[in-house]
Design an enzyme around this catalytic site. Structure first.
Site, PDB file in Angstrom:
ATOM      1  N   ASP A  88       0.855  -1.182   0.000  1.00 14.37           N
ATOM      2  CA  ASP A  88       0.000   0.000   0.000  1.00 14.37           C
ATOM      3  C   ASP A  88       0.894   1.236   0.000  1.00 14.37           C
ATOM      4  O   ASP A  88       2.046   1.177  -0.412  1.00 14.37           O
ATOM      5  CB  ASP A  88      -0.948  -0.032   1.203  1.00 14.37           C
ATOM      6  CG  ASP A  88      -0.202  -0.367   2.495  1.00 14.37           C
ATOM      7  OD1 ASP A  88       1.015  -0.097   2.568  1.00 14.37           O
ATOM      8  OD2 ASP A  88      -0.835  -0.908   3.427  1.00 14.37           O
ATOM      9  N   HIS A 410       0.373  -9.134  -3.112  1.00  8.54           N
ATOM     10  CA  HIS A 410      -0.402  -7.994  -2.630  1.00  8.54           C
ATOM     11  C   HIS A 410       0.454  -6.732  -2.710  1.00  8.54           C
ATOM     12  O   HIS A 410       1.061  -6.304  -1.728  1.00  8.54           O
ATOM     13  CB  HIS A 410      -0.861  -8.245  -1.192  1.00  8.54           C
ATOM     14  CG  HIS A 410      -1.912  -7.284  -0.731  1.00  8.54           C
ATOM     15  ND1 HIS A 410      -3.254  -7.488  -0.938  1.00  8.54           N
ATOM     16  CD2 HIS A 410      -1.817  -6.095  -0.098  1.00  8.54           C
ATOM     17  CE1 HIS A 410      -3.935  -6.486  -0.437  1.00  8.54           C
ATOM     18  NE2 HIS A 410      -3.090  -5.611   0.077  1.00  8.54           N
ATOM     19  N   ASP A 458      -1.336 -23.274  -2.253  1.00  9.42           N
ATOM     20  CA  ASP A 458      -2.150 -23.609  -3.426  1.00  9.42           C
ATOM     21  C   ASP A 458      -2.412 -22.343  -4.231  1.00  9.42           C
ATOM     22  O   ASP A 458      -3.267 -21.535  -3.885  1.00  9.42           O
ATOM     23  CB  ASP A 458      -3.474 -24.245  -2.977  1.00  9.42           C
ATOM     24  CG  ASP A 458      -4.296 -24.775  -4.153  1.00  9.42           C
ATOM     25  OD1 ASP A 458      -3.957 -24.437  -5.318  1.00  9.42           O
ATOM     26  OD2 ASP A 458      -5.265 -25.512  -3.909  1.00  9.42           O
ATOM     27  N   GLU A 471       1.224 -11.039   1.155  1.00 11.18           N
ATOM     28  CA  GLU A 471       1.771  -9.731   1.517  1.00 11.18           C
ATOM     29  C   GLU A 471       3.284  -9.705   1.331  1.00 11.18           C
ATOM     30  O   GLU A 471       3.980 -10.710   1.470  1.00 11.18           O
ATOM     31  CB  GLU A 471       1.448  -9.438   2.984  1.00 11.18           C
ATOM     32  CG  GLU A 471       1.798  -8.029   3.447  1.00 11.18           C
ATOM     33  CD  GLU A 471       0.760  -7.006   3.020  1.00 11.18           C
ATOM     34  OE1 GLU A 471       0.942  -6.431   1.923  1.00 11.18           O
ATOM     35  OE2 GLU A 471      -0.208  -6.774   3.754  1.00 11.18           O
TER      36      GLU A 471
END
Length: 810
Positions: A88, A410, A458, A471
């Site tokens: 972010d 992410h 997975d 992350e």
């Protein structure tokens, strides 16, 4: 006999190359299964990706640009610079300080190895970038800027860092992000530690001055409850461990005995204990909110006291789950393939942090116990190498390394998403809507969260929203980076000579889509989108124009003149006076009877890759002739069927569908052709607005709001596809030929090729390798040159591998 032969060849190559003293940095031994210097080099790349504000000149990420700057280019954050925390755009002083402190610890302990690998300047540049940010956040007396970022919108906005502030301005009405101040002992103490280390590295007295003041403030505050904007993300809970950690570093930096006395009088008597036990706490692990074991190791190093050395020994055995009678069972789980898995939230981060403490303990407080260091080092190596692929899945959790990486990451900026729709990233399909699944960029060097407690990962089920696994963060890479310093000290390694490589766009960065809005015998009306899908880097540009070409031959044949043609704007997404408003004008002569309508945007920066409605600007316009002139109908004077830009418009079904993309509309940014083809065949390229003169070889044209993806290849590009079953080593013919192992391009593969490569890797300035030679030498199946390529060449000569095996992992 063959093994003896290749051993002799290796010895000969090494003897020849070791005339250059630094050759030992190249990985040649069996112990160097992985190139840890490459991993360290790429970890620095990840930290450069995380840089906020105006980028330093040394930033090497080809697809990053300045961020958190207003339209004048000024960094508007309360404190400029620093690292974005994760995927972010928040900046936390806590994680900047903690992360750079671990990097600095690795540097201070293994400086010579970092220098030997040729990474000293790169490493120090990255540390200083974060340390200067931490310094800037100090308000005095232990009070600090805590968080910079908008809790209300950051996690709800998915776009690249370069354009995030434009989205902020759109939603919040200003160019300054929120910030808070905190009086938090953890934040202040970790900052004090980092700046004390900075003083040790650079001798900057200002660093030391702030470090002393921050420590004094942290010790007075003695609370970690004031967390401000960190709430829900970084909830600090303890302070004593961080103050003890900082005091150790201030003692190391200054030699001032008062810091040791403070530890002995205030911190040791209150050192955390195990629940329902008088044992010092040895469970859990090193992290941003728990520096207990780091403080203990530093204190053990400083004092040599047996009880503290034994404490670190217990912590390591706990992580190894030795099940000795004096320690608890490991709180997490040992996966079937050997990972000490503490928690699903960044399990590899925790394993690498403990591996760092273990390697350092083996090199310092345990160095005289050969049996112990052998056992503990082997465990630490297994945890680090697990990240690189030594696991049941053969999955490399360090992005941009190994043969197979996790697909979902992410990270907003690496994704290159322009419409805020990220749920399908990393999936096989974008679903019925055709959402973007491919990442724009490879996030080289980032350590991803990791597998579950059974060692499973997975990729068909784990998506971007599974943050605990996907992350990446500056603190995830911190202990991992420190332990890499120890790994290159032990194993050597060579950074890649050709890294980082420039990236070519994977899709068209500027696009035009158009459908027919209406037509008649005297007019054509078009509904059009001008779109900004930039990601190399993500950007906005002020000067944007779209042209619609049409043929006026029929108009002239019917006795009308060009002045009878009317070009006019109709409905628009933006109103007059707004940035995105377009002036529609024309006709403008292009060549002979070909004219165009010009759609010129007042300020194209309104078209920004920040969301569903912002990435495109809709304009409707009409080109027409009068229905009658002097009472005579003009039937037949208007015929759009042969107009250059009309082709495809009549069959396009919906602006949201790929069939509306029209390369016969042209788009110009800063006066340069970035999309489409003019009637005379002139084509531009999607980075022409940046001054790039060549079109990427293959441009995948994608609109993430469409249900289809089309792929076009530049007309002037010849693409050659070589089957994997084809042996590329059969070609010959001097320096333009390709043959695995032929480093010197003499059409032969012999020991001289291995020697040349070894000298080149050892930074012998007299060892010159051409571009073709570098391609020939890169033959171990891994991108970039390393000592493993030297070994592979020697194996080919010794006939331990075939030519078909060259260029492929063994």
């Amino acid at each position: 006999m063959k093994s003896k032969k290749v051993a002799a060849m290796i010895a000969a190559a090494v003897m020849t190359a070791t005339a250059v003293p630094s050759f030992s940095a190249a990985p040649v031994s069996a112990a160097s299964k992985y190139n840890y210097a490459e991993a360290l080099q790429k970890s620095m790349f990840f930290y450069e990706v995380q840089q906020s504000g105006v980028l330093p000149e040394w930033n090497s990420v080809p697809w990053r640009d300045n961020s958190m700057v207003d339209e004048s280019g000024k960094d508007t954050d309360k404190v400029p610079g620093g690292w974005y925390d994760a995927g972010d755009h928040f900046k936390f002083t806590l994680t900047n300080a903690y992360s750079v402190s671990l990097l600095a610890w690795g540097y201070l302990e293994y400086e010579d190895a970092i220098k030997k690998a040729g990474l000293d300047e790169l490493y120090k540049n990255n540390m200083k970038f974060a340390m200067d940010y931490v310094l800037g956040c100090d308000l005095g007396g232990g009070e600090m800027i805590g968080t910079i970022g908008d809790t209300g919108m950051d996690h709800n906005t998915w776009c690249s860092a370069e354009v995030y502030l434009r989205k902020h301005y759109l939603k919040m009405g200003n160019w300054e992000r929120d910030y808070d101040t905190v009086k938090n002992s953890t934040v202040a103490a970790l900052s004090a530690a980092a700046l004390a280390q900075g003083y040790m590295i650079w001798g900057d007295e200002n660093y030391l001055k702030h470090a002393k003041d921050l420590f004094e403030g942290a010790d007075k505050i003695r609370s970690a409850k004031d967390i401000g904007g960190m709430s829900g993300m970084y909830n600090t809970s303890t302070w004593l461990d961080d103050c003890m950690y900082a005091a150790c570093w201030l003692y190391k930096a200054t030699g001032d005995e008062s810091y040791l006395k403070k530890i002995e009088s205030d911190y040791v008597p209150n050192f955390p204990q195990e629940n329902q036990s008088t044992d010092w706490k040895y469970t859990w692990g090193l992290a941003w909110d728990d520096t207990t074991q780091a403080a203990a190791l530093l204190y053990a190093q400083l004092t040599g006291k047996d009880e503290w050395v034994s404490h670190i020994d217990k912590h390591i055995r706990y992580w190894m789950n030795t099940k000795d009678s004096d320690i608890k069972p490991f709180e997490g789980r040992i996966t079937p393939d050997g990972l000490s898995h503490l928690t699903n939230w960044g399990c590899l981060r925790h394993a690498c942090n403990t591996a760092w403490l273990t390697k350092l303990a083996c090199d310092t407080i345990f160095k005289d116990d050969a049996a112990k260091t052998s056992k503990y080092n082997a465990w630490a190596d297994s945890q680090v190498n697990y990240c690189f692929g030594d696991n049941a899945l053969d999955l490399c959790y360090v992005l941009g390394m190994g043969e197979k990486n996790p697909k979902a990451v992410h990270h907003r900026t690496a994704s290159g998403i322009h419409d805020d729709h990220w749920n399908e990233l990393g999936k096989e399909s974008g679903g019925d809507e055709g959402w973007q699944t491919e990442y724009a960029h490879t996030l080289y060097g980032a350590l991803i969260g990791g597998p579950d407690s059974s060692g499973n990962y997975d990729m068909t089920q784990i998506g971007v929203a599974n943050y605990e696994y996907t992350e990446v963060a500056v603190d995830y890479n911190a202990g991992y980076t420190a332990v890499l310093c120890a790994m290159i000290d032990e194993n050597g390694g060579t950074p890649l000579a050709d890294f980082p490589v420039d990236e070519e766009p994977k899709w068209a960065e500027w696009e035009v889509a158009a459908v027919l809005n209406g037509s008649g015998f005297s007019y054509t009306e078009i509904k059009m989108w001008a779109m900004n899908h930039t990601a190399w880097p993500a950007r906005v540009q002020k000067d944007i124009e779209v042209r619609y070409f049409f043929d006026v031959s029929e108009v002239l044949e019917k006795g009308l003149s060009v002045s009878d043609i009317k070009v006019e704007g109709k409905s628009q997404q933006y109103g007059a006076g707004e940035q995105g408003y377009a002036t529609v004008s024309g006709p403008v002569q292009y060549k002979d009877n070909i004219y165009y309508a010009s759609i010129k945007f007042e300020d194209g920066r309104a078209i920004q890759p920040t969301g569903q409605s912002e990435h495109r600007d809709e304009v409707q316009f009409r080109v027409s002739v009068p229905d009658a002139v002097d009472g005579q109908p003009t039937s037949g004077a208007w015929d759009a069927s042969n107009d250059w830009s009309y082709e495809g418009v009549e069959t396009a079904t919906d602006l949201k569908k790929a069939d509306s993309l029209n390369a016969h509309f042209t788009m110009y940014v800063n006066g340069a052709l970035v999309w489409g083809e003019e009637p005379d065949g002139t084509t531009g390229n999607c980075r022409a607005d940046l001054g790039v003169s060549t079109e990427p070889s293959v441009s995948t044209i994608t609109t993430t709001s469409t249900s289809q993806t089309t792929q076009t290849t530049s007309k002037d590009t010849t693409t050659t596809t070589v089957s994997q079953d084809t042996d590329p080593g059969v070609t010959s013919g001097g320096d333009n030929s390709f043959r695995y192992g032929d480093t010197n391009c003499d059409d032969e593969v012999d020991v001289s090729d291995a020697v040349l490569l070894a000298r080149f890797l050892a930074e012998d300035t007299t060892a010159k390798i051409t571009t073709t030679g570098k391609k020939n030498a890169d033959c171990d199946g891994k991108t970039g040159l390393s000592g493993e390529d030297t070994v592979r060449i020697l194996m080919l000569i010794a006939k331990l591998v075939t030519e078909e095996q060259m260029g492929k992992p063994l």
